[in-house]
Design a protein around this motif. Structure first.
Motif, PDB file in Angstrom:
ATOM      1  N   UNK A  57       0.852  -1.184   0.000  1.00 16.44           N
ATOM      2  CA  UNK A  57       0.000   0.000   0.000  1.00 16.44           C
ATOM      3  C   UNK A  57       0.890   1.238   0.000  1.00 16.44           C
ATOM      4  N   UNK A  58       0.513   2.215  -0.770  1.00 18.00           N
ATOM      5  CA  UNK A  58       1.310   3.422  -0.954  1.00 18.00           C
ATOM      6  C   UNK A  58       1.604   4.102   0.381  1.00 18.00           C
ATOM      7  N   UNK A  59       2.911   4.169   0.745  1.00 11.97           N
ATOM      8  CA  UNK A  59       3.331   4.870   1.947  1.00 11.97           C
ATOM      9  C   UNK A  59       3.203   4.099   3.240  1.00 11.97           C
ATOM     10  N   UNK A  60       2.713   2.846   3.186  1.00 17.26           N
ATOM     11  CA  UNK A  60       2.503   2.049   4.401  1.00 17.26           C
ATOM     12  C   UNK A  60       3.628   1.027   4.537  1.00 17.26           C
ATOM     13  N   UNK A  61       4.421   1.083   5.599  1.00 20.02           N
ATOM     14  CA  UNK A  61       5.523   0.125   5.759  1.00 20.02           C
ATOM     15  C   UNK A  61       5.021  -1.284   6.059  1.00 20.02           C
ATOM     16  N   UNK A  62       5.811  -2.252   5.646  1.00 19.19           N
ATOM     17  CA  UNK A  62       5.487  -3.663   5.858  1.00 19.19           C
ATOM     18  C   UNK A  62       6.726  -4.368   6.389  1.00 19.19           C
ATOM     19  N   UNK A  63       6.585  -5.069   7.509  1.00 23.40           N
ATOM     20  CA  UNK A  63       7.689  -5.826   8.100  1.00 23.40           C
ATOM     21  C   UNK A  63       7.670  -7.247   7.578  1.00 23.40           C
ATOM     22  N   UNK A 106       1.298   8.853 -13.385  1.00 23.17           N
ATOM     23  CA  UNK A 106       2.762   8.940 -13.429  1.00 23.17           C
ATOM     24  C   UNK A 106       3.315   9.931 -12.411  1.00 23.17           C
ATOM     25  N   UNK A 107       4.191   9.477 -11.556  1.00 20.56           N
ATOM     26  CA  UNK A 107       4.912  10.309 -10.598  1.00 20.56           C
ATOM     27  C   UNK A 107       6.082   9.500 -10.061  1.00 20.56           C
ATOM     28  N   UNK A 108       7.043  10.199  -9.481  1.00 22.71           N
ATOM     29  CA  UNK A 108       8.226   9.508  -8.981  1.00 22.71           C
ATOM     30  C   UNK A 108       7.855   8.603  -7.810  1.00 22.71           C
ATOM     31  N   UNK A 109       8.679   7.585  -7.593  1.00 24.62           N
ATOM     32  CA  UNK A 109       8.433   6.589  -6.554  1.00 24.62           C
ATOM     33  C   UNK A 109       9.714   6.353  -5.773  1.00 24.62           C
ATOM     34  N   UNK A 110       9.598   6.323  -4.449  1.00 28.70           N
ATOM     35  CA  UNK A 110      10.724   5.987  -3.574  1.00 28.70           C
ATOM     36  C   UNK A 110      10.441   4.652  -2.901  1.00 28.70           C
ATOM     37  N   UNK A 111      11.393   3.732  -2.992  1.00 31.03           N
ATOM     38  CA  UNK A 111      11.296   2.430  -2.339  1.00 31.03           C
ATOM     39  C   UNK A 111      12.465   2.307  -1.378  1.00 31.03           C
ATOM     40  N   UNK A 112      12.193   1.986  -0.130  1.00 30.71           N
ATOM     41  CA  UNK A 112      13.268   1.796   0.835  1.00 30.71           C
ATOM     42  C   UNK A 112      13.098   0.467   1.554  1.00 30.71           C
ATOM     43  N   UNK A 113      14.222  -0.174   1.831  1.00 30.50           N
ATOM     44  CA  UNK A 113      14.257  -1.424   2.593  1.00 30.50           C
ATOM     45  C   UNK A 113      15.261  -1.243   3.722  1.00 30.50           C
ATOM     46  N   UNK A 114      14.793  -1.436   4.955  1.00 32.33           N
ATOM     47  CA  UNK A 114      15.638  -1.249   6.136  1.00 32.33           C
ATOM     48  C   UNK A 114      15.715  -2.560   6.895  1.00 32.33           C
ATOM     49  N   UNK A 117       9.943  -2.816   4.472  1.00 31.06           N
ATOM     50  CA  UNK A 117       9.903  -2.247   3.130  1.00 31.06           C
ATOM     51  C   UNK A 117       8.755  -1.255   3.054  1.00 31.06           C
ATOM     52  N   UNK A 118       8.983  -0.137   2.365  1.00 27.40           N
ATOM     53  CA  UNK A 118       7.931   0.843   2.145  1.00 27.40           C
ATOM     54  C   UNK A 118       8.148   1.467   0.772  1.00 27.40           C
ATOM     55  N   UNK A 119       7.061   1.637   0.023  1.00 29.53           N
ATOM     56  CA  UNK A 119       7.105   2.268  -1.297  1.00 29.53           C
ATOM     57  C   UNK A 119       6.129   3.442  -1.276  1.00 29.53           C
ATOM     58  N   UNK A 120       6.637   4.629  -1.641  1.00 33.13           N
ATOM     59  CA  UNK A 120       5.842   5.848  -1.520  1.00 33.13           C
ATOM     60  C   UNK A 120       5.972   6.688  -2.775  1.00 33.13           C
ATOM     61  N   UNK A 121       4.844   7.066  -3.376  1.00 33.65           N
ATOM     62  CA  UNK A 121       4.875   7.959  -4.526  1.00 33.65           C
ATOM     63  C   UNK A 121       5.059   9.401  -4.051  1.00 33.65           C
TER      64      UNK A 121
END
Length: 357
Positions: A63-69, A87-95, A160-164
């Motif tokens: 889900x956009x902007x919602x972190x998942x463990x 269309x818009x930029x997307x940031x994906x982070x994994x910690x 992991x979280x993916x945010x537009x």
């Protein structure tokens, strides 16, 4: 050319998909969880590498902007998809709590793999990846991004979280997030939302740059942040690993929330240096709460003089001894610890009440 073969292997149906793009060594889209590789030859005589994947293995929907463990298992591969409609930029982070995590992404409707991707983040440790808006049109056409995360150390936890660009990343209190802000090719000042359950303690919001410098803005008004770039609270970090800290008082929280809970506080991070990317750790924590800390996990915490932060450390049942360390980026720190047999943790007001100091 695309070749597809469905193989009935006992009770499990496996799918093999081959691609022959105009490159020297064609690579395959998908791989089986056990990493088994096959060699094949297309009808044209071009050698290819074939991978197997159980067709019942479905990606986890983000889900956009919602972190998942998640926890890495098997060969350490996990698959995700993020639905998109514009269309818009997307940031994906994994910690990860420990170890190395890599990100692989495709926007063309095909499943990403470590040997079949369009975008990748492969730094050691945590990773953050920004996909520009110009590359998002194909994802909109297919309806989703396909993401693969490879944890090289199995059985490790990661978030992991993916945010537009138009959304805000939700912060989990007491959990550090590896994030990225950019100045080029597209300026990106990440926006975060912090759920507040009650105004009974100070909310500490910290942005710690791992490189470069940044400004941290915190406000209850999202429009004031995104449209005007101003905020009620502001702090700057001019040196790498020197945290920018904002302490939101209970009085402000009561005024902002109007005694209606839960409510939301917003934070924005702006890079100060004229460099393409600024990597940083983002953390929101309730200063009166106990923060859980797993074995081998590190957390960045900002404290004022005289402040305390309590941690509850979860250890395996058969542990013989444990080493706990606290490294101060600036100033000095004292560390105290006590062993208990229950997780009903009550913070102490005097560190001398703990067994070891």
């Amino acid at each position: 050319a695309v070749g597809m073969i469905v193989v009935n292997d006992g009770d499990d149906t496996l799918r093999m998909t081959g691609y022959e793009p105009s490159i020297v060594m064609p690579v395959l889209m998908i791989g089986h969880a056990d990493g088994m590789q096959l060699q094949g030859v297309l009808s044209s005589g071009t050698p290819v590498q074939l991978s197997l994947q159980d067709v019942e293995s479905r990606p986890t929907v983000l889900r956009n902007g919602i972190p998942l463990s998640q926890k890495a298992v098997g060969a350490g591969l996990a698959f995700f998809e993020l639905p998109v409609d514009r269309p818009e930029s997307l940031t994906i982070s994994v910690t990860p709590t420990a170890g190395d995590a890599d990100i692989y992404v495709r926007t063309d409707g095909q499943r990403a793999m470590p040997d079949y991707y369009q975008f990748a983040g492969t730094n050691f440790g945590a990773d953050a990846l920004v996909i520009p808006a110009s590359a998002s049109h194909s994802a909109v056409s297919s309806g989703k991004y396909f993401i693969c995360v490879q944890m090289l150390d199995s059985l490790q936890d990661y978030t992991i979280v993916a945010t537009t660009a138009s959304a805000a990343t939700t912060l989990l209190q007491g959990v550090s997030f590896f994030e990225i802000a950019t100045t080029s090719p597209t300026p990106l000042s990440p926006l975060f939302r912090i759920p507040v359950a009650a105004a009974d303690s100070v909310l500490a919001v910290t942005a710690t740059p791992l490189s470069g410098s940044l400004t941290l803005l915190v406000d209850s008004n999202r429009t004031r942040l995104t449209s005007f770039g101003t905020a009620w609270f502001e702090a700057a970090s001019l040196n790498a690993r020197a945290p920018a800290l904002v302490r939101v008082t209970p009085d402000y929280l009561e005024q902002a929330c109007g005694l209606r809970y839960p409510c939301t506080i917003f934070a924005m991070v702006k890079p100060l240096d004229d460099v393409p990317e600024t990597e940083f750790l983002m953390l929101a924590s309730n200063e009166s709460a106990v923060s859980r800390l797993r074995s081998s996990e590190s957390k960045y915490v900002s404290l004022q003089g005289g402040d305390m932060q309590h941690f509850f450390i979860e250890l395996p049942a058969n542990i013989v001894e444990v080493k706990i360390s606290a490294n101060a980026v600036k100033g000095a720190v004292q560390l105290y610890a006590s062993a208990i047999n229950s997780d009903a943790v009550a913070p102490v007001s005097d560190p001398r009440d703990l067994q070891h100091g």
